[in-house]
Design an enzyme around this catalytic site. Structure first.
Site, PDB file in Angstrom:
ATOM      1  N   ASP A 190      -8.689  -6.897  -4.232  1.00 43.80           N
ATOM      2  CA  ASP A 190      -8.302  -5.551  -3.785  1.00 43.80           C
ATOM      3  C   ASP A 190      -8.921  -4.520  -4.725  1.00 43.80           C
ATOM      4  O   ASP A 190      -8.514  -4.398  -5.877  1.00 43.80           O
ATOM      5  CB  ASP A 190      -6.771  -5.453  -3.797  1.00 43.80           C
ATOM      6  CG  ASP A 190      -6.257  -4.110  -3.270  1.00 43.80           C
ATOM      7  OD1 ASP A 190      -7.078  -3.191  -3.070  1.00 43.80           O
ATOM      8  OD2 ASP A 190      -5.044  -4.007  -3.067  1.00 43.80           O
TER       9      ASP A 190
ATOM     10  N   SER B  88       0.834  -1.198   0.000  1.00 45.92           N
ATOM     11  CA  SER B  88       0.000   0.000   0.000  1.00 45.92           C
ATOM     12  C   SER B  88       0.879   1.263   0.000  1.00 45.92           C
ATOM     13  O   SER B  88       1.731   1.400  -0.882  1.00 45.92           O
ATOM     14  CB  SER B  88      -0.925  -0.050   1.217  1.00 45.92           C
ATOM     15  OG  SER B  88      -1.951   0.881   1.086  1.00 45.92           O
TER      16      SER B  88
ATOM     17  N   HIS C 171      -7.663  -5.485   0.038  1.00 44.86           N
ATOM     18  CA  HIS C 171      -6.389  -4.775   0.089  1.00 44.86           C
ATOM     19  C   HIS C 171      -5.520  -5.251   1.254  1.00 44.86           C
ATOM     20  O   HIS C 171      -4.307  -5.364   1.128  1.00 44.86           O
ATOM     21  CB  HIS C 171      -6.695  -3.280   0.217  1.00 44.86           C
ATOM     22  CG  HIS C 171      -5.490  -2.404   0.194  1.00 44.86           C
ATOM     23  ND1 HIS C 171      -4.611  -2.385  -0.872  1.00 44.86           N
ATOM     24  CD2 HIS C 171      -5.007  -1.522   1.091  1.00 44.86           C
ATOM     25  CE1 HIS C 171      -3.645  -1.520  -0.613  1.00 44.86           C
ATOM     26  NE2 HIS C 171      -3.864  -0.981   0.566  1.00 44.86           N
TER      27      HIS C 171
END
Lengths: 393, 219
Positions: free
Chosen positions: A331, A165, A364
């Site tokens: 995600d 991320s 995610h």
């Protein structure tokens, strides 16, 4: 929202920002951090954790870049929450990022609130927390500060940089800014830029914080308040984006929380509501509200192409770095298409790149969870890179 | 999809050389110069890439199937999940010394476009494919009146990933059409052995079960 009780008072929180439970390095006015906002920031403090041992050749260092709500406590008990580190599935003895083989460094990002300079740190000029007087920072600023830390530690070149991320954004920025200093790059669930949808989600989170009367224009320390409700709502909203419809349904379905029938009220009747409230409440215990504003902003500003005439590939021309890009099928915050765009840019630049999409319904956050396929790929990639670098097994 | 074809060839106990490597892959590998930069399109489980890397080649791969990619990356190979039909466009001109399409041509949607991209990305291309002009296949259609199924191509017509079969003769025609120069051509017989005799094309087209072509772009 129920009244959030917190185990820490404000003094405790500023204490962690200035005097964290981690080693720190301080840079004075002679070594300012040149920020994208055009400010020379000093003094600068960086808090970091290390695990494992640096070898004699100084060639086995792995930088771990943490995500928005992460910190430097990768595999040790968190000093504030008492919970295990955030990447204990990935990092440790015999694990894919092997602490017996590699020397692992994880700094708290600039703007974070766990000991690196940020809005909760004390401004030496006023002896008060910086609050909104802290300059707006970018992902590139975070990476510059990390490079200063590595200089200080005497590490010229990293064996690898890894992160998911926002951590993945830092990894990409590292490879673009310092190609000679990164042997292998592992951006997971990342993107070369923050999408409009993601900026939109962040804006909702920031507005929730700023709408809390306890935020007090960012000066909540001076007023002895804490915008808990606003930050908790921001966290609740964001947390949904880290999961997936399938994962939420699998975990909670439409089940009731400790009751058999609806109460016909706005209590947390559903398990999923109760879970989100819990997520919000526990988050505010450890995270500074202003820091949340700064870090989400840094992600919003991230756009690698913008630094290279609109073409990401230009940022990686003739790069010696080898890459392993990983995405997850469910995600929707950093979807596979974003990772594929990274791969296309790296291909266009002639980089040595691997790319795998992992099948999971965990969304995610899958990069933080138990995903055997993820571990096998990270291990294989790092083993191959270690052989090329001549690291002993 | 691309990989399934190759897995089948692996499982079909394809003829293997002394070192245990598949003969068709050894033929392909022998065409590649030491130290070259190579892109293997449809690289399956990475067997060819491993063979090439053991010979000092800088190899990269594209593979459609997730299992194939993950297996390759876990082996430390530089492989990306992607589709030959759509993802070759992302590679710049002359990025590689060779682009290889091993046992994958017949599974692409647009073989001609794929071949053109290969010769754009690299000056040289190596293509191996099952020869649909082989006598056994001709006989199955002629006498059996059915779509052929062989050891290497075991699928029924309604579930095969192989949608663009061609014979050696057909492939030569495609090479002429895209202006590719045929630098080398090798046919493998039913036992995976190289057919060494200097034979005319019609003989290869009838008795070669597989073909491997080394092509180059006309300057």
């Amino acid at each position: 929202m129920a009244d959030a009780t917190t185990t820490l008072d404000l003094a405790d929180r500023t204490r962690e920002a200035d005097h964290p439970h981690s080693p720190v390095v301080r840079f004075g006015a002679d070594k300012p951090l040149r920020l994208d906002a055009g400010v020379d920031f000093a003094p600068l403090q960086i808090a970091y954790q290390t695990y494992g041992t640096l070898n004699a050749e100084r060639s086995n260092a792995v930088l771990i870049c943490h995500a928005l709500t992460g910190d430097q406590h990768v595999v040790n008990t968190h000093p504030v929450t008492g919970k295990p580190g955030w990447w204990e599935t990935m990092v440790g003895p015999g694990l894919p990022i092997d602490t017996e083989r590699y020397f692992i460094i994880c700094p708290n990002v600039v703007g974070g609130c766990m000991g690196s300079s940020g809005p909760a740190s004390t401004n030496p000029a006023t002896r008060l927390p910086w609050g909104l007087d802290f300059p707006v920072i970018t992902v590139r600023d975070m990476v510059r500060a990390q490079a200063m830390l590595l200089d200080y530690l005497g590490i010229d070149s990293l064996f690898a940089a890894a992160g998911g991320s926002m951590g993945g954004m830092q990894v990409l920025q590292w490879a673009a800014s310092y190609p000679q200093r990164v042997f292998a790059a592992l951006p997971i669930a990342a993107a070369t830029r923050h999408s409009a949808q993601n900026i939109a989600f962040h804006e909702v989170g920031r507005q929730a914080v700023m709408a809390d009367p306890d935020w007090r224009g960012g000066r909540y320390f001076a007023h002895g308040t804490n915008p808990r409700r606003g930050l908790a709502v921001a966290r609740m909203g964001a947390h949904i984006t880290y999961l997936s419809d399938a994962a939420l349904h699998r975990k909670f379905g439409r089940r009731f929380q400790n009751r058999d029938n609806p109460t016909f009220s706005f209590d947390a009747d559903f398990q999923v509501e109760s879970y989100l409230r819990h997520q919000g409440i526990t988050f505010v215990e450890r995270f500074d509200a202003n820091s949340y504003l700064y870090l989400t902003r840094a992600m919003d500003y991230f756009d690698l192409a913008g630094d290279y005439d609109g073409v990401v590939a230009n940022g990686f021309r003739d790069t010696p770095t080898r890459f392993c890009v990983i995405s997850f099928t469910s995600d929707w915050l950093f979807p596979t298409a974003e990772s594929r765009a990274i791969v296309h840019a790296l291909n266009a630049a002639g980089a040595r790149v691997s790319f795998a999409e992992i099948t999971t319904d965990k969304g995610h956050d899958a990069f933080l969870l138990d995903e055997p396929e993820l571990f096998a790929i990270v291990r294989g990639f790092l083993d191959g890179a270690a052989r090329s670098r001549g690291l002993r097994a | 999809m691309l990989s399934r074809v190759k897995y089948d060839l692996t499982m079909a106990e394809a003829a293997r050389g002394a070192g245990g490597a598949r003969i068709d892959l050894l033929v392909v590998a022998a065409m590649v110069d030491h130290g070259a930069r190579v892109l293997d399109v449809g690289c399956g489980d990475g067997e060819l890439l491993r063979l090439l890397e053991s010979r000092g080649v800088d190899g990269r791969g594209i593979e459609l199937s997730r299992e194939g990619v993950n297996e390759c990356v876990a082996k430390g190979l530089a492989v990306v999940q992607g589709d030959a039909d759509t993802d070759l466009a992302a590679y710049p001109n002359d990025a590689f010394d060779y682009v290889i399409l091993s046992q994958t041509l017949q599974a692409t949607r647009q073989p001609r476009v794929v071949l053109e991209h290969m010769l754009r990305i690299s000056r040289r291309a190596i293509v191996s494919f099952p020869n649909f002009g082989h006598w056994n296949i001709r006989l199955q259609i002629l006498l059996g009146g059915q779509m052929p199924r062989t050891r290497n191509l075991p699928y029924a017509w309604y579930e095969t990933p192989n949608i663009h079969f061609c014979s050696i003769k057909d492939f030569r025609a495609l090479c002429f059409a895209v202006g590719a120069k045929m630098d080398q051509a090798v046919a493998l017989n039913a036992w995976g052995r190289q057919m060494r005799l200097k034979m005319p094309w019609w003989f290869w087209n009838l008795f070669g079960e597989q073909a491997v072509f080394l092509l180059s772009r006309r300057a």
